[in-house]
Design a protein around this motif. Structure first.
Motif, mmCIF file in Angstrom:
data_model
loop_
_atom_site.group_PDB
_atom_site.id
_atom_site.type_symbol
_atom_site.label_atom_id
_atom_site.label_comp_id
_atom_site.label_asym_id
_atom_site.label_seq_id
_atom_site.Cartn_x
_atom_site.Cartn_y
_atom_site.Cartn_z
ATOM 1 N N GLU A 70 0.923 -1.256 -0.060
ATOM 2 C CA GLU A 70 -0.188 0.042 0.023
ATOM 3 C C GLU A 70 0.729 1.240 0.035
ATOM 4 N N THR A 71 1.965 1.338 0.649
ATOM 5 C CA THR A 71 2.843 2.399 0.783
ATOM 6 C C THR A 71 3.570 2.515 -0.649
ATOM 7 N N ALA A 72 3.936 1.441 -1.090
ATOM 8 C CA ALA A 72 4.603 1.519 -2.695
ATOM 9 C C ALA A 72 3.662 2.233 -3.500
ATOM 10 N N ALA A 116 7.745 -2.355 -5.773
ATOM 11 C CA ALA A 116 7.908 -3.344 -4.655
ATOM 12 C C ALA A 116 7.696 -4.908 -5.161
ATOM 13 N N THR A 117 8.480 -5.599 -4.607
ATOM 14 C CA THR A 117 8.192 -7.099 -5.270
ATOM 15 C C THR A 117 7.843 -8.183 -4.220
ATOM 16 N N LEU A 118 7.123 -9.118 -4.543
ATOM 17 C CA LEU A 118 6.732 -10.263 -3.648
ATOM 18 C C LEU A 118 7.416 -11.590 -4.113
ATOM 19 N N VAL A 173 7.351 -16.257 2.433
ATOM 20 C CA VAL A 173 7.006 -15.310 1.602
ATOM 21 C C VAL A 173 7.887 -13.961 1.915
ATOM 22 N N ILE A 174 8.500 -13.227 1.066
ATOM 23 C CA ILE A 174 9.223 -12.253 1.170
ATOM 24 C C ILE A 174 8.645 -11.018 0.380
ATOM 25 N N GLY A 175 8.515 -9.775 1.161
ATOM 26 C CA GLY A 175 8.097 -8.454 0.558
ATOM 27 C C GLY A 175 9.422 -7.578 0.644
ATOM 28 N N LEU A 176 9.784 -7.035 -0.689
ATOM 29 C CA LEU A 176 10.799 -5.919 -0.539
ATOM 30 C C LEU A 176 10.933 -4.834 -1.718
ATOM 31 N N ASN A 177 11.348 -3.580 -1.169
ATOM 32 C CA ASN A 177 11.321 -2.637 -2.022
ATOM 33 C C ASN A 177 12.176 -2.520 -3.061
ATOM 34 N N VAL A 178 11.926 -2.372 -4.256
ATOM 35 C CA VAL A 178 12.979 -2.461 -5.582
ATOM 36 C C VAL A 178 13.885 -1.287 -5.361
ATOM 37 N N GLU A 210 12.219 -23.996 -4.677
ATOM 38 C CA GLU A 210 11.211 -23.459 -5.735
ATOM 39 C C GLU A 210 11.247 -21.893 -5.450
ATOM 40 N N HIS A 211 11.113 -21.132 -6.415
ATOM 41 C CA HIS A 211 10.808 -19.651 -6.164
ATOM 42 C C HIS A 211 10.288 -19.041 -7.273
ATOM 43 N N GLY A 212 9.276 -18.276 -7.041
ATOM 44 C CA GLY A 212 8.678 -17.149 -8.026
ATOM 45 C C GLY A 212 8.642 -15.763 -7.398
ATOM 46 N N ILE A 213 8.600 -14.829 -8.298
ATOM 47 C CA ILE A 213 8.992 -13.322 -7.964
ATOM 48 C C ILE A 213 7.940 -12.461 -8.852
ATOM 49 N N THR A 214 6.954 -11.720 -8.463
ATOM 50 C CA THR A 214 6.238 -10.550 -9.003
ATOM 51 C C THR A 214 6.497 -9.447 -8.461
ATOM 52 N N THR A 215 6.135 -8.377 -9.572
ATOM 53 C CA THR A 215 6.624 -6.917 -8.909
ATOM 54 C C THR A 215 5.209 -5.903 -9.098
ATOM 55 N N SER A 216 5.068 -5.346 -8.285
ATOM 56 C CA SER A 216 4.006 -4.083 -8.147
ATOM 57 C C SER A 216 4.661 -3.048 -8.647
ATOM 58 N N PRO A 217 3.797 -2.143 -9.680
ATOM 59 C CA PRO A 217 2.281 -2.414 -10.013
ATOM 60 C C PRO A 217 2.183 -3.500 -11.407
ATOM 61 N N GLU A 218 3.393 -3.690 -11.950
ATOM 62 C CA GLU A 218 3.062 -4.285 -13.504
ATOM 63 C C GLU A 218 2.331 -5.486 -13.276
ATOM 64 N N GLN A 219 2.622 -6.509 -12.148
ATOM 65 C CA GLN A 219 2.032 -7.784 -12.135
ATOM 66 C C GLN A 219 0.944 -8.057 -11.179
#
Length: 777
Positions: free
Chosen positions: A645-647, A654-656, A706-711, A745-754
């Motif tokens: 929400e902050t991003a 921001a990435t999950l 699960v990991i959340g990080l700022n790009v 196993e890992h997968g990455i998505t980025t906000s807001p594109e995905q």
């Protein structure tokens, strides 16, 4: 006393454990920095001794994280020889002292004793109560000229009691301090050791020195008579014994109930004027009713006075007076003329009962009023602190110069000193002043405000004895919060209680009841600044009255329960209302407990302690996954939602990332649940060690982390590369000898594109997760 030792050198660790246990310390020895952090946050220790170079998490980072989390336990760092940078960084991170390797064991024990003495009222080398002497250096206990042969646990129990003579210790508190994780006590162990210590003290002539407070715990109650006091000549001739310093701590009565009654006797005399004012309001209403000149205002004032008397008279053993006052309150509030007929007679009966009550006060000297001292020319800051202090009965005083402060302290020492280093020319004088405050008995904790931030300055003031350094500009609320924390640490308080009640008698009654148990008290008479004080003091428990001016306690409780940050705050109502409607309204508003006035000391104390202990346990269980040690789904989801929400609000990326143990279900089916448990525990330790680098972390079950990080300048893949590499190298050896290397196993998505919401990003990350299978090494 209980010590946590964190050292990965097995030979050195064994030698230190052996040396410390020979001095009757209880020691938990850990070889891993991350595991040591978990132990330090999960149990109560009197001292932490840590090496700097540790696997998973170095000692300096460990120290820094503990201090940021609010841990006030003294920390002794062991650093390499001729590496001054390590010592400086360690002190700057919050360490209290350091030792250089190779260690000198005698020096280590001296530093351990010094750190364990910090913050105590009696800093003497030998602990002394009457003719009973305990020498921490030789681990010998004598009573008069008799040497007491105590077991290690009996010695530790006695030391615990003598270091905190005004505290009552619950069984769980004793277990936390005197047993380690590898040596859990049996069901009746505490009782058996207490019994043995009592028997040996009685044989030496110190009978009944440990009291059993029914349903609560144990208290050290020395029965001092002229024949049990030490010979002054013999004491003065001994170079190792220092006379006990005079303190303002309460004496040790036989039970909590006796202590409560003793404090009530003093309060009765102190508040005679207030009691008379309340009786006068009732007399005025009775006379007006007889003359038929009563007004709504007169009746309302009388009803309030009756309500206050009903809540406090029982504390002074005037139960009949409480009943009469409650009856008067009910009659005044009904507004029915027929209820007023007997009111003048009831008022006369109450007046005679209260004014004829014997004032059985003890001949004690009134304690000097407590206050905090601000040394600063900043009038705005001073006015803000004084306003907060006025609302909570915690007085603040302001002076502009150190010379004025010294004169004021000479008359009456403050609880804490906040000094504003307004110019570089004041540094030398400030350091000298801080050192003088630290050298007093008892020491006065100090906080400094400054506009310059340098490592040299931080080291210098830390060595002088300063507790905190705040960078200006600061708000009164920030200074208040830090001052409260420092006082709580200095007075060895285990929890902070906020009481909102417009009757000052209640505040004065609760303080001597709670403080011997290590519970700090902040009292608020009017709720106008409630939220401001709540945020500043960050209490562990809230006590509310029902009827108060401006806002009722029920309205305050409802407001607290609507705030996400205060959902788990225990709330206890303390009121003279006993009707079913009020009780139901209290619990509907979100209260945890309800106690009717007048206060019964032991009952209130037991309920508060049980509620605090239960809340600590529930918080740990509700926020943390038991196997991985990471934030669980609900707790981490809240932090991750706020991150995205902050991003979105700031228009940043921001990435999950979802990292999963491949085929965890198949592993459990093939090798059993212990294999699954071992893998998750090992991965959890890896995530904890890397949390400061990768961002917000949580465990969501079924092997999903699960990991959340700022790009930033680094790509998400680069940020996660080290963690993924560590996980891929993890090899788990099962008890049957089978070695497992789980697939990552890992997968990455980025906000807001995905995706813009946490749920959408999570679905995208799961879809992108790489598949793999278990490997046998």
């Amino acid at each position: 006393m209980k010590i946590l030792l964190i050292e990965d050198d097995e030979i050195l660790a064994d030698r230190l454990v052996q040396s410390l246990t020979q001095r009757q310390y209880v020691v938990d020895a850990i070889a891993d920095g991350q595991e040591g952090l978990e132990y330090a946050q999960g149990a109560v220790y009197d001292l932490i001794i840590s090496d700097v170079g540790l696997p998973s998490l170095d000692g300096i980072t460990l120290c820094s994280r503990l201090r940021k989390a609010g841990t006030s336990t003294p920390i002794l760092l062991m650093t390499a020889k001729d590496v001054p940078d390590e010592r400086i960084r360690g002190l700057d991170a919050g360490a209290d002292d350091h030792l250089t390797k190779p260690l000198n064991l005698e020096e280590m024990h001296a530093r351990v004793r010094a750190l364990l003495r910090r913050g105590e009222v009696t800093p003497e080398t030998v602990l002394q109560t009457g003719a009973l002497l305990l020498d921490p250096v030789s681990c010998q206990v004598t009573y008069g000229d008799q040497l007491l042969k105590l077991t290690p646990k009996e010695y530790s129990l006695l030391e615990l009691f003598m270091r905190s003579p005004s505290r009552v210790f619950s069984r769980s508190h004793i277990i936390e301090h005197l047993w380690n994780f590898d040596d859990p006590p049996l069901e009746d162990s505490v009782k058996a050791h207490i019994k043995g210590l009592r028997r040996k003290l009685k044989q030496a002539g110190a009978a009944d020195w440990i009291d059993n407070v029914y349903g609560i715990g144990y208290r050290f109650t020395p029965q001092l008579t002229p024949d049990t006091l030490p010979d002054p000549a013999s004491v003065s001739s001994s170079p190792t014994v220092t006379p006990v310093a005079a303190t303002d701590e309460p004496s040790s009565p036989a039970t909590v109930e006796v202590a409560f009654k003793a404090s009530m006797a003093n309060l009765w005399e102190k508040y005679q004027g207030l009691m008379s004012d309340r009786l006068d309001a009732l007399i005025q209403a009775a006379e007006a009713i007889q003359a038929r000149t009563q007004t709504p205002e007169v009746l309302a004032t009388a009803a309030t006075a009756a309500h206050k008397l009903a809540g406090v008279l029982g504390m002074f053993e005037l139960d009949e007076g409480s009943d009469l006052a409650r009856d008067l309150e009910m009659r005044l509030e009904t507004g029915q003329v027929e209820d007023w007929a007997s009111l003048p007679a009831l008022v006369k009966q109450l007046v005679e009962l209260v004014r004829l009550a014997p004032a059985e006060t003890s001949a004690t000297t009134a304690a000097a009023p407590r206050y905090a001292l601000l040394i600063s020319p900043d009038r705005t800051l001073a006015e803000g602190l004084m306003a907060l202090g006025q609302a909570t009965q915690h007085s603040w005083q302001q002076v502009s110069a150190i010379a004025e402060a010294e004169a004021l302290i000479q008359q009456s020492p403050p609880d804490v000193v906040v000094i504003d280093i307004a110019a570089a020319s004041l540094w030398t004088a400030t350091l000298t002043f801080v050192q003088q405050l630290a050298d007093r008995t008892p020491a006065i904790p100090t906080i400094a405000l400054t506009t310059t931030d340098s490592l040299i300055d931080r080291v210098a003031i830390a060595q002088a004895g300063l507790q905190r350094l705040l960078m200006k500009p600061v708000t009164p609320e920030q200074v208040w919060a830090v001052a409260t924390q420092v006082q709580q640490q200095h007075r060895n308080l285990t929890a902070q209680v906020l009481v909102v009640d417009d009757d000052p008698v209640i505040h004065q009654a609760l303080r001597p009841l709670l403080e011997p148990w290590g519970l700090g008290l902040t009292a608020l008479e009017t709720p106008d600044r409630f939220w401001e004080v709540l945020e500043a003091t960050q209490p562990d428990l809230l006590i509310l009255d029902v009827e108060m001016p401006s806002f009722s306690g029920i309205e305050l409780c409802q407001a607290v329960r609507t705030a996400p940050d205060w959902q788990n705050l225990p709330i206890l109502f303390l009121t003279s209302h006993r009707d079913a409607e009020t009780v139901q309204a209290v619990f509907r508003a979100g209260a945890d407990d309800f106690i009717a006035k007048p206060i019964v000391g032991p009952e209130l104390l037991t309920r508060i302690l049980n509620r605090l202990e239960r809340n600590r346990l529930l918080q740990t269980r509700s926020h943390q996954d038991a196997v991985t040690g990471l934030p669980n789904y609900l707790h981490s989801k809240q932090a991750l939602t706020q991150l995205f929400e902050t991003a979105q609000r700031d228009a940043t990326l921001a990435t999950l990332a979802v990292i999963r143990v491949g085929d965890l279900g198949a592993i459990a089916d093939q090798h059993g649940p212990d294999a699954k448990h071992a893998i998750l525990q090992s991965w959890g330790q890896c995530f904890q060690a890397m949390a400061h680098e990768v961002g917000t972390v949580g465990y969501w079950g079924d092997g999903e982390f699960v990991i959340g990080l700022n790009v930033t300048d680094k790509t998400p893949e680069d940020t996660l590369a080290s963690l993924l590499q560590i996980l891929r190298r993890q090899i788990i050896t099962l008890p049957n000898g089978v070695r497992l290397q789980p697939v990552v196993e890992h997968g990455i998505t980025t906000s807001p594109e995905q995706g813009q919401t946490l749920e959408a990003l999570y679905r995208g990350a799961i879809a992108a997760t790489n598949r793999g299978r278990i490997s046998l090494v």
